[in-house]
Design an enzyme around this catalytic site. Structure first.
Site, PDB file in Angstrom:
ATOM      1  N   ASP A  51       2.954 -10.053   6.326  1.00 28.36           N
ATOM      2  CA  ASP A  51       2.344  -9.020   7.163  1.00 28.36           C
ATOM      3  C   ASP A  51       2.655  -7.671   6.493  1.00 28.36           C
ATOM      4  O   ASP A  51       3.459  -7.613   5.558  1.00 28.36           O
ATOM      5  CB  ASP A  51       2.971  -9.126   8.564  1.00 28.36           C
ATOM      6  N   ASP A  53       2.405  -3.948   8.442  1.00 23.39           N
ATOM      7  CA  ASP A  53       2.990  -2.964   9.362  1.00 23.39           C
ATOM      8  C   ASP A  53       4.271  -3.499   9.994  1.00 23.39           C
ATOM      9  O   ASP A  53       4.279  -4.569  10.611  1.00 23.39           O
ATOM     10  CB  ASP A  53       1.994  -2.624  10.484  1.00 23.39           C
ATOM     11  N   GLU A  98       1.308  -6.365  24.045  1.00 28.77           N
ATOM     12  CA  GLU A  98       1.553  -7.006  22.742  1.00 28.77           C
ATOM     13  C   GLU A  98       2.999  -7.485  22.602  1.00 28.77           C
ATOM     14  O   GLU A  98       3.252  -8.578  22.108  1.00 28.77           O
ATOM     15  CB  GLU A  98       1.233  -6.031  21.598  1.00 28.77           C
ATOM     16  N   SER A 166      -2.953  -8.344   7.106  1.00 26.48           N
ATOM     17  CA  SER A 166      -2.638  -7.272   8.047  1.00 26.48           C
ATOM     18  C   SER A 166      -3.705  -7.066   9.103  1.00 26.48           C
ATOM     19  O   SER A 166      -4.902  -7.099   8.810  1.00 26.48           O
ATOM     20  CB  SER A 166      -2.460  -5.964   7.266  1.00 26.48           C
ATOM     21  N   ALA A 167      -3.247  -6.825  10.322  1.00 24.44           N
ATOM     22  CA  ALA A 167      -4.157  -6.472  11.418  1.00 24.44           C
ATOM     23  C   ALA A 167      -4.391  -4.963  11.453  1.00 24.44           C
ATOM     24  O   ALA A 167      -5.028  -4.444  12.350  1.00 24.44           O
ATOM     25  CB  ALA A 167      -3.570  -6.935  12.748  1.00 24.44           C
ATOM     26  N   ASP A 240       6.550  -9.779  11.587  1.00 21.26           N
ATOM     27  CA  ASP A 240       7.348  -9.114  12.624  1.00 21.26           C
ATOM     28  C   ASP A 240       6.854  -9.480  14.023  1.00 21.26           C
ATOM     29  O   ASP A 240       7.357  -8.961  15.007  1.00 21.26           O
ATOM     30  CB  ASP A 240       7.313  -7.588  12.457  1.00 21.26           C
TER      31      ASP A 240
END
Length: 299
Positions: A51, A53, A98, A166-167, A240
């Site tokens: 990931d 961020d 989230e 990555s989102a 994360d």
């Protein structure tokens, strides 16, 4: 390191990076076994799936929250104050969902789609220009974790494929790693990329939306990439969020996979769940020291 006593953990016990208080392991013997498998496979079998961020980038720097790829745009001069307020309002509404450990991933899913869609639509209304992105990133406070140069450079030197999933916003992500000199040829980024018109003005986002909890779908869509790496059956996965655990689902015939999770927020409520899901959980850790130490053993 908080762990249950065990005998067969020689490598872990000999590495000082594992002795830090930030390191949490539920099953040290299992982790030892995985690391031994990774060492045995060496560089020819390894790939990294990560990931971005709050995983490769810092969550906190000098006690202050750092920006994600979306925040870089949210906080920049290219958007109006009204838009910034709206983005903050929707963040305040959806971010607690989230990170709420009492809500299941399935229940969170539609809320994440709503959040990302609303945020992206607001950005599209702003007429952001492609040529301004480099300056926006330069002026932002996005910060990579200490040890990032060693991480990227070592993997590039040994030609280990790095898949950043990555989102966030891909254009921002690629600009961040370009500006710090680590966007090497072994790095592949899958993310939400901006779609600009012929005048270089943002008109939409390309492809399928990637949010925190639909990475499995994206991983399966990336099967062509993973098919080219059939021999790279050993994986170090970094994330994360519990949504990051599926990032390797596009890889066929995995041999050894080590999942390392950075737990940044809602620590007390989430630690048990993270320790059940990730092999190693790092709490309040703003470096890549442990990851780099493991890579040093393998490479």
């Amino acid at each position: 390191m908080k762990k249950k006593a065990g005998r067969k953990t020689k490598i872990i016990e000999m590495m000082p990076e594992f002795q830090k208080k930030t390191v949490n392991i539920k099953n040290p013997e299992r982790v030892e076994e995985i690391i031994c498998g990774l060492i045995k496979g060496g560089s020819t079998k390894l790939q990294v799936i990560t990931d971005f961020d709050m995983t490769l980038s810092k969550f906190l720097h000098n006690g202050k929250r750092c920006s994600t790829c979306h925040n870089v745009i949210d906080n920049c001069k290219l958007i109006t104050e009204d838009c910034r307020k709206k983005l903050q309002q929707i963040r305040n509404m959806y971010y607690p969902i989230e990170v709420d450990p009492t809500i299941s991933t399935e229940e969170k899913y539609p809320f994440m789609v709503e959040w990302w869609t609303k945020a992206h639509n607001l950005l599209i209304e702003q007429g952001i220009r492609k040529e301004k992105l480099a300056a926006v990133v330069r002026e932002s406070d996005v910060t990579l974790r200490d040890g990032y140069e060693l991480f990227f450079d070592k993997l590039n030197e040994r030609n280990i494929p790095v898949f950043i999933f990555s989102a966030g916003i891909g254009d921002v992500l690629e600009e961040v790693i370009t500006q710090v000199g680590v966007f090497h040829s072994n790095v592949k980024v899958v993310s939400n990329f901006m779609d600009f018109d012929e005048k270089g003005v943002l008109k939409g986002f390309k492809g399928e939306l990637i949010h925190v909890y639909n990475k499995r779908d994206g991983a399966l869509r990336s099967s062509e990439y993973f098919d080219k790496l059939k021999d790279n059956c050993n994986i170090i996965l970094l994330g994360d969020s519990l949504g990051d655990l599926n990032m390797a689902d596009g890889v066929q015939n995995t041999e050894s996979i080590l999942k390392i999770g950075f737990l940044n927020d809602k620590v007390e409520e989430s630690l048990e769940k993270y320790m059940d899901s990730y092999d190693i959980v790092l709490v309040g850790e703003e470096t890549l020291d442990l990851v780099n130490a493991i890579l040093q053993k393998i490479l």
